[in-house]
Design an enzyme around this catalytic site. Sequence first.
Site, PDB file in Angstrom:
ATOM      1  N   GLY A  21      25.539  53.719  31.654  1.00 58.23           N
ATOM      2  CA  GLY A  21      26.490  54.354  32.563  1.00 58.23           C
ATOM      3  C   GLY A  21      27.590  55.106  31.847  1.00 58.23           C
ATOM      4  O   GLY A  21      28.754  55.091  32.276  1.00 58.23           O
ATOM      5  N   ASN A  23      28.134  58.313  31.442  1.00 52.79           N
ATOM      6  CA  ASN A  23      28.374  59.713  31.792  1.00 52.79           C
ATOM      7  C   ASN A  23      29.746  59.934  32.430  1.00 52.79           C
ATOM      8  O   ASN A  23      30.160  61.068  32.635  1.00 52.79           O
ATOM      9  CB  ASN A  23      27.280  60.216  32.745  1.00 52.79           C
ATOM     10  N   GLY A  25      33.846  57.725  33.555  1.00 50.94           N
ATOM     11  CA  GLY A  25      34.669  56.525  33.629  1.00 50.94           C
ATOM     12  C   GLY A  25      34.750  55.727  32.345  1.00 50.94           C
ATOM     13  O   GLY A  25      34.821  56.267  31.242  1.00 50.94           O
ATOM     14  N   GLY A  27      32.554  53.911  30.815  1.00 55.56           N
ATOM     15  CA  GLY A  27      31.428  54.083  29.907  1.00 55.56           C
ATOM     16  C   GLY A  27      31.560  55.323  29.050  1.00 55.56           C
ATOM     17  O   GLY A  27      31.240  55.303  27.856  1.00 55.56           O
ATOM     18  N   SER A 137      34.361  41.872  36.034  1.00 51.13           N
ATOM     19  CA  SER A 137      35.526  42.310  36.799  1.00 51.13           C
ATOM     20  C   SER A 137      36.338  41.091  37.214  1.00 51.13           C
ATOM     21  O   SER A 137      35.786  39.989  37.385  1.00 51.13           O
ATOM     22  CB  SER A 137      35.070  43.069  38.054  1.00 51.13           C
ATOM     23  N   TYR A 163      29.537  42.640  45.809  1.00 49.47           N
ATOM     24  CA  TYR A 163      30.081  43.079  44.521  1.00 49.47           C
ATOM     25  C   TYR A 163      30.603  41.881  43.734  1.00 49.47           C
ATOM     26  O   TYR A 163      30.320  41.737  42.539  1.00 49.47           O
ATOM     27  CB  TYR A 163      31.200  44.096  44.740  1.00 49.47           C
TER      28      TYR A 163
END
Length: 288
Positions: A21, A23, A25, A27, A137, A163
């Site tokens: 991930g 691409n 934020g 990451g 998280s 989540y």
Amino acid sequence: MTDWTAADLPSFAGRTVIVTGANSGLGEVTARELARVGATVIVAVRNVEKGRAAAAGMRGEVDVRKLDLQDLSSVRAFADSVESVDVLVNNAGIMAVPYAQTVDGFESQIGTNHLGHFALTNLLLPKITDRVVTVSSMLHLMGKISLKDLNWKARPYSAWLAYGQSKLANLLFTSELQRRLDAVDSAVAAVSAHPGYSATNLQGHSEGRISGALLSLGNKLATDADFGARQTLFAASQVLPGDAFVGPKFGMAGPTGLSTRSPLARNARTARALWDLSEQLTGTKFSI
């Protein structure tokens, strides 16, 4: 606790790091900073075009490869393409999205955030030399693992509780992975990190107008992606005990160091049961 920042990263010259991930934020920042200090970074993304656009802004050796965590066949193909890796950063994730299923029939959040990374880690484990970093998280605090209904097929779907379950699963996965690594005297470590609350596009796909409004307000108070990625970079580069959980001192902000986790995230019995279930669902096993 320290005032550590990405400027304190040691050299990663000669080392290979995979960041899922990457691409956008957290990451993207994680990949950018590791490439800056000499790592060969494999940007593992579902959308290769967006991955290449992100890689264009990174300085160093960056390789963009296709990885769709919502499709186990893609996970296997990606793992087969990797010869060796020093650090695997399980960063990709989705948050509080409307109910959907992955290609393999998993609820999309547990499928992306946990099961996809579970399969990826197991498939790559014989090729990993240093550590596995999994991004969780603080919202794992609202999570509860349903071993009987992990994929929300028998209960009313809640985007936020789904989540929370997936982020709790990240921590239980890390704990059980470290237990298994210790059992075979492996030098590989499993650690986790959380960003606090960073304003990224992760929140842009959450379900409902109320959630969107609350997240929009929260983003005005949030730290930036550089701060959030700092926690991951610390976890990826510093000498830490196995099963360490890295995050900001004050939950959402503050110096980087070891963080606290919920009692449910310390339940070894649940961690083992979740591992067994995840093996069954993904068809992958601990492979050292």
